[in-house]
Design a protein around this motif. Structure first.
Motif, PDB file in Angstrom:
ATOM      1  N   LEU A 196      33.431  46.446  40.523  1.00  0.00           N
ATOM      2  CA  LEU A 196      34.607  47.298  40.721  1.00  0.00           C
ATOM      3  C   LEU A 196      35.616  46.504  41.542  1.00  0.00           C
ATOM      4  O   LEU A 196      35.430  46.280  42.740  1.00  0.00           O
ATOM      5  CB  LEU A 196      34.192  48.589  41.461  1.00  0.00           C
ATOM      6  N   ASP A 197      36.669  46.036  40.858  1.00  0.00           N
ATOM      7  CA  ASP A 197      37.701  45.239  41.524  1.00  0.00           C
ATOM      8  C   ASP A 197      38.873  46.153  41.859  1.00  0.00           C
ATOM      9  O   ASP A 197      39.600  46.591  40.958  1.00  0.00           O
ATOM     10  CB  ASP A 197      38.133  44.089  40.590  1.00  0.00           C
ATOM     11  N   ILE A 198      39.024  46.458  43.148  1.00  0.00           N
ATOM     12  CA  ILE A 198      40.112  47.342  43.583  1.00  0.00           C
ATOM     13  C   ILE A 198      41.256  46.432  44.016  1.00  0.00           C
ATOM     14  O   ILE A 198      41.342  46.030  45.177  1.00  0.00           O
ATOM     15  CB  ILE A 198      39.629  48.267  44.729  1.00  0.00           C
TER      16      ILE A 198
ATOM     17  N   THR B 269      47.310  45.591  42.273  1.00  0.00           N
ATOM     18  CA  THR B 269      48.087  46.114  41.145  1.00  0.00           C
ATOM     19  C   THR B 269      47.261  46.888  40.129  1.00  0.00           C
ATOM     20  O   THR B 269      47.809  47.673  39.365  1.00  0.00           O
ATOM     21  CB  THR B 269      48.811  44.980  40.380  1.00  0.00           C
ATOM     22  N   LYS B 270      45.949  46.643  40.078  1.00  0.00           N
ATOM     23  CA  LYS B 270      45.122  47.392  39.119  1.00  0.00           C
ATOM     24  C   LYS B 270      43.689  47.507  39.640  1.00  0.00           C
ATOM     25  O   LYS B 270      43.213  46.650  40.375  1.00  0.00           O
ATOM     26  CB  LYS B 270      45.128  46.698  37.733  1.00  0.00           C
ATOM     27  N   VAL B 271      43.068  48.623  39.223  1.00  0.00           N
ATOM     28  CA  VAL B 271      41.642  48.804  39.532  1.00  0.00           C
ATOM     29  C   VAL B 271      40.880  48.570  38.236  1.00  0.00           C
ATOM     30  O   VAL B 271      41.244  49.109  37.190  1.00  0.00           O
ATOM     31  CB  VAL B 271      41.362  50.230  40.064  1.00  0.00           C
TER      32      VAL B 271
ATOM     33  N   LEU C 270      33.489  39.085  49.030  1.00  0.00           N
ATOM     34  CA  LEU C 270      34.826  38.496  49.175  1.00  0.00           C
ATOM     35  C   LEU C 270      35.360  38.107  47.790  1.00  0.00           C
ATOM     36  O   LEU C 270      34.692  37.406  47.025  1.00  0.00           O
ATOM     37  CB  LEU C 270      34.752  37.261  50.084  1.00  0.00           C
ATOM     38  N   GLN C 271      36.562  38.565  47.485  1.00  0.00           N
ATOM     39  CA  GLN C 271      37.074  38.407  46.111  1.00  0.00           C
ATOM     40  C   GLN C 271      37.064  36.976  45.572  1.00  0.00           C
ATOM     41  O   GLN C 271      36.647  36.764  44.442  1.00  0.00           O
ATOM     42  CB  GLN C 271      38.469  39.022  45.997  1.00  0.00           C
ATOM     43  N   PRO C 272      37.512  35.964  46.348  1.00  0.00           N
ATOM     44  CA  PRO C 272      37.501  34.624  45.746  1.00  0.00           C
ATOM     45  C   PRO C 272      36.092  34.106  45.450  1.00  0.00           C
ATOM     46  O   PRO C 272      35.919  33.285  44.549  1.00  0.00           O
ATOM     47  CB  PRO C 272      38.186  33.738  46.800  1.00  0.00           C
TER      48      PRO C 272
ATOM     49  N   ALA D  31      39.059  37.898  36.385  1.00  0.00           N
ATOM     50  CA  ALA D  31      38.073  36.958  36.944  1.00  0.00           C
ATOM     51  C   ALA D  31      37.264  37.614  38.072  1.00  0.00           C
ATOM     52  O   ALA D  31      36.040  37.465  38.138  1.00  0.00           O
ATOM     53  CB  ALA D  31      38.777  35.704  37.460  1.00  0.00           C
ATOM     54  N   THR D  32      37.944  38.366  38.951  1.00  0.00           N
ATOM     55  CA  THR D  32      37.218  38.983  40.071  1.00  0.00           C
ATOM     56  C   THR D  32      36.216  40.015  39.567  1.00  0.00           C
ATOM     57  O   THR D  32      35.054  40.023  39.985  1.00  0.00           O
ATOM     58  CB  THR D  32      38.199  39.639  41.076  1.00  0.00           C
ATOM     59  N   GLY D  33      36.666  40.884  38.650  1.00  0.00           N
ATOM     60  CA  GLY D  33      35.792  41.950  38.145  1.00  0.00           C
ATOM     61  C   GLY D  33      34.530  41.388  37.501  1.00  0.00           C
ATOM     62  O   GLY D  33      33.412  41.847  37.778  1.00  0.00           O
TER      63      GLY D  33
HETATM   64 MG   LIG Z   1      42.632  40.520  42.410  1.00  0.00          MG
END
Ligand SMILES: [Mg+2]
Ligand SMILES: Nc1ncnc2c1ncn2[C@@H]1O[C@H](COP(=O)(O)OP(=O)(O)OP(=O)(O)O)[C@@H](O)[C@H]1O
Length: 404
Positions: A8-10, A13-15, A183-185, A367-369
């Motif tokens: 779940l990438d919050i 700009t988008k979830v 952590l997202q990255p 990529a994150t999701g």
């Molecule tokens: Mg992002």
């Protein structure tokens, strides 16, 4: 463990909720995707729990419907300028029988290396083993080896408890349990980098809407992480301000005609731009877009270079160059600007090794999701949160969970 993992990438700009089914060969089969525009988020952080909760609910419902199964456990990403990181080293004398390293030596070191001065209001998110040394000789895994002086180096990432808790609260509000906050990255790196790049030395730069997230790998290990609070939204805001137009009109213009390379501008192109708050339109030469976007790109690339310098000292250490990803990486001319200003090779990082609904997640925006699924699968059970009891704390399960 279930073979279903949900990322779940919050984002600002988008979830995005992505349901991955892990096949026997450990590849990810994407079976459900829910994407909805974000609300209540600024620069990677929740600023309105109620609004963000509704966006999560929509994304989860859509992903559930597509995957045709209920979602109750998610891996979520965290970013924002509250994130800090350091490399720390802990040492101890080996006390095991006949100077053989045993699990208690390792457990003590793992606890010791996290013993850092975390500022008030912040907490550790990740403690990632970078490597061991036994009597100064580097080792992958010292368990069962003979020696006297054991050293562990780790990358410790910490962030503001309130910001992390707000993300978890939004997920709890829709009856989701949070398996881990990542952590997202680190998540994005899992989706786009390959092992050779990590060994040679590479910087992953995820240019999102509100933040630009960096993770540097050298000799296969995580070396440095950083979140810069500038992303694609800043480019759009600059355009909206200079053209006195609305955000959505500026966003369309940026994506359709925007470039940060003056050589790529179509000098003959004249655009009709609506003036904010009325029906009036104004004619604008396309090169005005570049005049607005280029300085912002220049500033962002300088911030990226500064961060890379903090991470590796000499940029030449990054033998495999820079991999850019995230929606903001797609702005025309940015890739070549980074190449020119750093003198390094730069490639666009697209999501790798997934099957199923690949069309839906192939854009660097996802990529994150997708990375959350990779990361969640390989580091399962490192942290545990429970919906009913609230935060029940971290449970370090196995040493394996410490590796990236
Ligand atoms: Mg992002
Ligand atoms: N084709 C494109 N050209 C230029 N910019 C683009 C393009 N597609 C998307 N973007 C930009 O990418 C940004 C969104 O990227 P992304 O979806 O990775 O961000 P996010 O995950 O929501 O935010 P963050 O990670 O910062 O919290 C927006 O600013 C958008 O304008």
């Amino acid at each position: 463990m279930s073979n279903i993992v949900v990322g779940l990438d919050i984002g600002t700009t988008k979830v995005t909720a992505i349901v991955g089914e892990i096949s026997e060969d450990e590849s990810i089969n994407v079976i459900g995707v829910g994407i909805t525009p974000s609300r209540g988020m600024e620069k990677g952080m929740v600023v309105n729990v109620e609004e963000t909760t509704l966006c999560i609910q929509k994304a989860i419902e859509d992903a559930q419907r597509m995957a045709d199964l209920p979602i109750d456990l998610v891996y979520i990403g965290v970013a924002g300028s509250h994130i800090e990181s350091i490399n720390n080293v802990a040492t101890k004398q080996v006390t095991g029988d006949q100077s053989i390293v045993d699990s208690s030596d390792i457990d003590q070191l793992l606890a010791e290396v996290q013993n850092i001065n975390v500022p008030d209001g912040k907490e550790i998110i990740h403690s990632i083993v970078r490597g061991y040394k036994l009597d100064s000789a580097p080792l992958q895994d010292p368990l069962g080896m003979k020696g006297s002086n054991l050293e562990l180096s780790a990358h410790i990432i910490y962030g503001a408890t309130n910001s992390i808790q707000n993300l978890i609260t939004c997920a709890f509000n829709v009856q989701l349990s949070v398996a881990q906050v990542i952590l997202q990255p680190l998540a994005s790196a899992n989706a786009v980098l390959n092992d050779d790049e990590r060994k040679m030395g590479v910087a992953l730069v995820d240019i999102g809407g509100g933040t630009t997230d960096i993770a540097i790998f050298k000799e296969g290990k995580l070396n440095y992480t950083k979140v810069i609070p500038v992303g694609g939204t800043h480019f759009t805001n600059d355009l909206a301000y200079f053209l006195t137009t609305g955000f959505s009109e500026a966003e369309k213009l940026k994506i359709r005609y925007g470039t940060v390379d003056p050589r790529k501008v179509d000098k003959n192109l004249v655009l009709e731009v609506s003036i904010v708050g009325g029906d009036e339109k104004r004619k604008v030469n396309a090169d005005v877009l570049c005049e607005v976007l280029e300085p912002r790109a220049d500033e962002l690339v300088d911030l990226i270079i500064q961060a890379l310098g903090e991470g590796v000292g000499d940029l030449k250490e990054l033998s495999a160059g820079i991999v850019i990803t995230g929606g903001g990486s797609q702005i025309r001319g940015l890739e070549s600007m980074i190449k020119k200003k750093t003198g390094l090779s730069v490639r666009l990082g697209r999501v790798k090794s997934v099957n199923g609904l690949t069309q839906k997640v192939s854009n660097p925006m996802y990529a994150t999701g997708v990375g959350l699924i990779h990361y969640g699968y390989h580091n399962y059970e490192k942290f545990a949160y429970d919906t009913k009891e609230g935060l029940i704390g971290r449970m370090f399960s196995t040493i394996k969970g410490w590796f990236l």
